[in-house]
Design an enzyme around this catalytic site. Sequence first.
Site, short mmCIF file in Angstrom:
data_model
loop_
_atom_site.label_atom_id
_atom_site.label_comp_id
_atom_site.label_asym_id
_atom_site.label_seq_id
_atom_site.Cartn_x
_atom_site.Cartn_y
_atom_site.Cartn_z
N ILE A 7 -12.97 18.33 -33.39
CA ILE A 7 -13.83 18.89 -32.33
C ILE A 7 -14.23 20.30 -32.75
O ILE A 7 -13.37 21.18 -32.93
CB ILE A 7 -13.10 18.96 -30.98
CG1 ILE A 7 -12.58 17.58 -30.57
CG2 ILE A 7 -14.04 19.51 -29.89
CD1 ILE A 7 -11.79 17.58 -29.26
N THR A 8 -15.52 20.54 -32.90
CA THR A 8 -15.97 21.89 -33.23
C THR A 8 -15.99 22.74 -31.96
O THR A 8 -16.27 22.25 -30.86
CB THR A 8 -17.38 21.90 -33.87
OG1 THR A 8 -18.36 21.53 -32.88
CG2 THR A 8 -17.47 20.96 -35.07
N GLY A 9 -15.69 24.03 -32.12
CA GLY A 9 -15.71 24.92 -30.96
C GLY A 9 -14.69 24.52 -29.91
O GLY A 9 -14.96 24.54 -28.71
N ALA A 10 -13.48 24.16 -30.37
CA ALA A 10 -12.45 23.74 -29.42
C ALA A 10 -11.63 24.92 -28.91
O ALA A 10 -10.61 24.73 -28.26
CB ALA A 10 -11.54 22.70 -30.08
N SER A 12 -12.63 27.12 -26.71
CA SER A 12 -12.90 27.47 -25.31
C SER A 12 -13.71 26.39 -24.62
O SER A 12 -14.14 25.41 -25.25
CB SER A 12 -13.61 28.84 -25.23
OG SER A 12 -15.01 28.73 -25.21
N GLY A 13 -13.87 26.54 -23.32
CA GLY A 13 -14.78 25.71 -22.54
C GLY A 13 -14.57 24.20 -22.69
O GLY A 13 -13.45 23.70 -22.66
N TYR A 190 -32.08 28.10 -27.62
CA TYR A 190 -30.92 27.26 -27.27
C TYR A 190 -31.38 25.87 -26.85
O TYR A 190 -30.85 24.85 -27.31
CB TYR A 190 -30.12 27.93 -26.15
CG TYR A 190 -29.07 27.03 -25.54
CD1 TYR A 190 -27.85 26.84 -26.18
CD2 TYR A 190 -29.30 26.36 -24.34
CE1 TYR A 190 -26.88 26.00 -25.63
CE2 TYR A 190 -28.35 25.52 -23.78
CZ TYR A 190 -27.14 25.35 -24.42
OH TYR A 190 -26.19 24.51 -23.88
P1 NDP Z 1 -18.20 28.01 -24.81
O1 NDP Z 1 -18.94 29.24 -25.15
O2 NDP Z 1 -17.05 28.10 -23.88
O3 NDP Z 1 -17.71 27.28 -26.13
C1 NDP Z 1 -18.48 27.28 -27.28
C2 NDP Z 1 -17.59 27.11 -28.47
O4 NDP Z 1 -18.42 27.15 -29.65
C3 NDP Z 1 -16.55 28.21 -28.62
O5 NDP Z 1 -15.35 27.61 -29.03
C4 NDP Z 1 -17.12 29.06 -29.73
O6 NDP Z 1 -16.15 29.73 -30.52
C5 NDP Z 1 -17.78 27.99 -30.58
N1 NDP Z 1 -18.71 28.57 -31.55
C6 NDP Z 1 -19.77 29.38 -31.34
N2 NDP Z 1 -20.33 29.73 -32.50
C7 NDP Z 1 -19.62 29.13 -33.48
C8 NDP Z 1 -19.69 29.12 -34.90
N3 NDP Z 1 -20.61 29.84 -35.56
N4 NDP Z 1 -18.80 28.38 -35.59
C9 NDP Z 1 -17.85 27.68 -34.95
N5 NDP Z 1 -17.72 27.65 -33.61
C10 NDP Z 1 -18.59 28.38 -32.89
O7 NDP Z 1 -19.32 27.02 -24.22
P2 NDP Z 1 -19.26 25.54 -23.59
O8 NDP Z 1 -17.89 25.00 -23.66
O9 NDP Z 1 -19.96 25.60 -22.31
O10 NDP Z 1 -20.20 24.75 -24.60
C11 NDP Z 1 -19.77 23.64 -25.33
C12 NDP Z 1 -20.92 22.65 -25.48
O11 NDP Z 1 -21.32 22.18 -24.20
C13 NDP Z 1 -22.17 23.22 -26.12
O12 NDP Z 1 -22.69 22.27 -27.04
C14 NDP Z 1 -23.13 23.39 -24.96
O13 NDP Z 1 -24.47 23.30 -25.37
C15 NDP Z 1 -22.73 22.22 -24.10
N6 NDP Z 1 -23.11 22.29 -22.72
C16 NDP Z 1 -22.58 23.24 -21.88
C17 NDP Z 1 -22.97 23.26 -20.56
C18 NDP Z 1 -22.43 24.27 -19.61
O14 NDP Z 1 -22.84 24.25 -18.48
N7 NDP Z 1 -21.53 25.15 -20.01
C19 NDP Z 1 -23.90 22.28 -20.02
C20 NDP Z 1 -24.38 21.34 -21.01
C21 NDP Z 1 -23.98 21.35 -22.28
P3 NDP Z 1 -15.46 31.12 -30.03
O15 NDP Z 1 -14.42 30.71 -29.04
O16 NDP Z 1 -14.89 31.65 -31.30
O17 NDP Z 1 -16.54 31.97 -29.44
#
Ligand code: NDP
Length: 315
Positions: A7-10, A12-13, A190
Amino acid sequence: RKGSVVITGASSGLGLATAKALAETGKWHVIMACRDFLKAERAAKSAGISKENYTVMHLDLASLDSVRQFVDNFRQSGRPLDVLVCNAAVYLPTAKEPTFTAEGFELSVGTNHLGHFLLSRLLLEDLNKSDYPSKRLIIVGSITGNTNTLAGNVPPKANLGDLRGLAGGLSGLNSSSMIDGGEFDGAKAYKDSKVCNMLTMQEFHRRYHEETGITFASLYPGCIATTGLFREHIPLFRILFPPFQKFITKGYVSEEESGKRLAQVVSEPSLTKSGVYWSWNKNSASFENQLSQEASDAEKARRVWELSEKLVGLA
Ligand code: NDP
């Protein structure tokens, strides 16, 4: 054996909530592919994910070298790849000027689309080798890229135009930093990147589903108004957005619930259909949603695929 999911970006969120939901079943080992190792370790710990159920591996999607390095490191770990989840994203709605990845692509499309495009193309081989019964490649989409919805009609709307900026490398030098060749707009970049994510999933499906049996899917998990995605937004927005989504649009979903939804797309035996963009109704039941005209345009998907191949050095 346990399933093995990247899972990429795991850190947070949605990504973290999904990692937690999967790890808790005891049936999955989660590889958290994150740019900030320490943050990811701390996040896993505070979410209560037990040590034997996860591994943090470094991945910075804003650098194609880092993507290739991740793939090498992953292969060296000897773990199989059963499911890949492209989840990480950046959202820069208040940026006045574009910022860029290591290779000089505008940061939102460079990270959310191009980084994941290279990662998923390279890891397709690894998915193919896995003997897991239901192999899946999931690319997280969004309602905001879909102009057939109310949320997708809030300006600036997603629009890839004739792709002239993408063809030019999104560098902001000889070409525009925007896919359609227009003026930089962080919120639009975005949304455009999310359209690319949804087009890429469908192009994968057309090119590889029959041959490989892999399930390709995208989803809109609901509006998770509390995640770090909105960290760059103005403070007033960050205060008002969650209650607005809860009480006015009623699109609000908790991080925990969104994680359960994405975990279903990873592991539910009933969600094996390929080429689908999943959404959930008010009772949290999944259904196959319609994409906007642009987000389901097969010709555009093919061109985005071919131009992206050139930019990431695959063609
Ligand atoms: P968060 O900002 O909480 O999480 C985003 C994650 O992406 C973080 O872990 C962050 O890392 C990571 N990230 C950012 N840049 C990089 C990079 N260059 N390399 C590796 N990792 C990176 O946002 P969400 O959880 O909300 O978003 C997750 C997905 O959900 C996204 O694809 C978003 O488009 C989608 N989404 C979100 C919605 C919402 O309402 N929030 C609605 C619909 C879709 P770090 O922790 O280091 O910053």
